[in-house]
Design an enzyme around this catalytic site. Structure first.
Site, mmCIF file in Angstrom:
data_model
loop_
_atom_site.group_PDB
_atom_site.id
_atom_site.type_symbol
_atom_site.label_atom_id
_atom_site.label_comp_id
_atom_site.label_asym_id
_atom_site.label_seq_id
_atom_site.Cartn_x
_atom_site.Cartn_y
_atom_site.Cartn_z
ATOM 1 C CB CYS A 1 -0.994 0.052 1.141
ATOM 2 S SG CYS A 1 -2.211 1.346 0.806
ATOM 3 C CB CYS A 8 -4.084 3.378 -3.411
ATOM 4 S SG CYS A 8 -3.292 3.956 -1.914
#
Ligand SMILES: Cc1cc2nc3c(=O)[nH]c(=O)nc-3n(C[C@H](O)[C@H](O)[C@H](O)COP(=O)(O)OP(=O)(O)OC[C@H]3O[C@@H](n4cnc5c(N)ncnc54)[C@H](O)[C@@H]3O)c2cc1C
Length: 411
Positions: free
Chosen positions: A167, A344
């Site tokens: 991430c 994201c």
């Protein structure tokens, strides 16, 4: 294949029962109930890691992100509760840390990414104390919130190591939510906020960068590119950075330090014949089958493909791996193809998210009919309410719907 009598053997062995592993196990179980399947994972707790950003911002508790692994293993799937030590692809087997050997007809490798806390001298000793924290650590995410709440003035530093990391947006999500909290409390102008990143771009997909730069400017964050954290002194409250590509170092004092550790493939993958030259599992980017060993597949953070390492990517990869494992067992051509999808949800403020979705090559691929560069309440609702449920009750059960994304001709 020579099958030694003493070796326990399964149709499919899955290394790692995290986001990717459980999703594949559940899909295979549903699609072919006749298979014998084993998941190998030493951890008794399963975490929904994407919510640790929210724990660090006081929106969720750590307990809400955790479940017992045993309760998530699909029915009639065997859970071998220990770590894999090594691979023997020519013998179609893996060796566990106890020395036990487990055989397979097909192997799925998905043990995630390794967090190398020890690579930064002083960090391990002070993590969770002295204002040093990390949303990447299950036990420290709640401490982030404690640090944020108690900081009324001083210097807050947030770091981001060299890519790849899981991430890639999470280091800056912590910057935005903390700054927004301080803004709402009326103390932001008493706090010097620094974001020190080893790279030189705020985000890998240029389409989203102007929005993120605007957000940094809005909060008055000092962004330092090409600054890599190399040491922490918790007692003195000092962080040392190296300017990337030089020997020059900078020492910065802090009252709060949010660290994202350097990351790599797990050592047992890196040191195996399954790794590419950078240590990651060497799979074909479309079929997700190993480039050399055709009985081995992989997904999730461990694979050496260029997609973003996110649970969203693992969610898209799992059905493809399941389909291709079944094709391969049936002697058919591999029909599943992965397009590099990753997502994201950038929490740019409390109640607002920029939902970045993209494919291989940074092609922008939104799922919703609005300009996803714009901070949105709808995307915050997805991040805080919908995605966690989709994870626990859809993805891990192998029944999450395929969400279609439309490719924009922008990157
Ligand atoms: C702070 C933070 C924020 C994030 N935010 C988002 C987000 O907003 N959106 C998003 O999509 N993703 C996000 N992610 C990333 C996401 O959590 C990961 O990409 C995802 O969990 C990867 O799935 P995985 O199955 O590859 O690995 P994991 O889910 O990490 O699972 C790996 C499993 O392998 C097991 N394992 C490890 N070593 C061994 C071994 N030797 N033998 C057997 N098993 C082993 C582990 O115990 C673990 O259960 C975030 C992550 C963090 C830390």
């Amino acid at each position: 294949m020579a099958e030694a009598d003493h070796v326990e053997r399964y149709s499919v062995v899955i290394v790692g029962g995290g986001a990717g592993g459980l999703s594949v196990a559940a899909r295979l179980r549903r699609q072919n109930p006749g298979l014998t399947i084993a998941v190998i994972d030493p951890s008794s707790t399963h975490a929904y890691q994407p919510a640790w950003t929210l724990v660090g911002a006081g929106v969720m508790t750590t307990a809400q992100t955790l479940r017992q692994e045993g309760g998530l293993i699909p029915p009639r799937v065997t859970w071998l509760r220990e770590g894999v030590h090594s691979f023997q692809p020519d013998e179609h087997s893996v060796t566990l840390e106890s020395g036990k050997v487990v055989g397979y007809h097909r192997l799925v490798v998905c043990p995630g990414i390794q967090l190398n806390w020890g690579q930064i001298p002083g960090l391990k000793e002070t993590l969770g104390r002295n204002g040093v924290t990390s949303n990447y650590d299950r036990d420290s995410a709640a401490y982030t919130w404690e640090c944020v709440r108690h900081l009324g003035q001083g210097t807050a530093i947030f770091t981001q190591p060299p890519m790849p990391i899981k991430c890639a947006g999470a280091p800056q999500k912590a910057v935005y939510l903390s700054s927004d909290y301080w803004r709402r409390e009326g103390v932001l102008h008493h706090i010097n906020v620094h974001f020190c990143m080893a790279g030189d771009a705020l985000f890998g997909v240029p389409y989203f960068v102007p929005t993120l730069q605007k957000t940094m400017d809005y909060y008055g964050v000092n962004v330092h590119q090409k600054e890599n954290l190399i040491a922490v002194d918790g007692e003195k409250k000092e962080a040392t950075f190296q300017r990337v590509g030089t020997d020059e170092t900078v020492v910065r004092s802090f009252d709060m330090l949010h660290v994202v550790p350097p990351q790599s493939a797990p050592d047992f993958v890196k040191n195996s014949v399954l790794a590419n030259e950078n240590g990651w599992l060497d799979v074909d980017p479309q079929t997700l089958r190993h480039k050399k060993y055709d009985t081995i597949f992989g997904l999730g953070d461990v694979i050496g493909t260029s997609n973003a390492k996110t649970a969203a990517a693992a969610r898209d990869q799992a059905p493809i791996v399941a389909e291709n494992v079944l094709n391969s067992l049936a002697g058919k051509p591999l029909s599943g193809h992965y397009d590099g999808y990753g997502a994201c949800p950038l929490t740019v403020a409390y109640g607002r998210v920029v939902l970045a979705e993209f494919l291989y090559g940074g092609k922008v691929a939104p799922s919703f009919p609005y300009d996803q560069r714009k901070p949105s309440r709808f995307a915050w609702f997805l991040k805080t309410e919908v995605f966690p449920r989709l994870y626990w009750y859809g993805m891990l059960k192998g029944i999450d719907p395929k969400i279609k994304h439309k490719v924009l001709n922008r990157s």
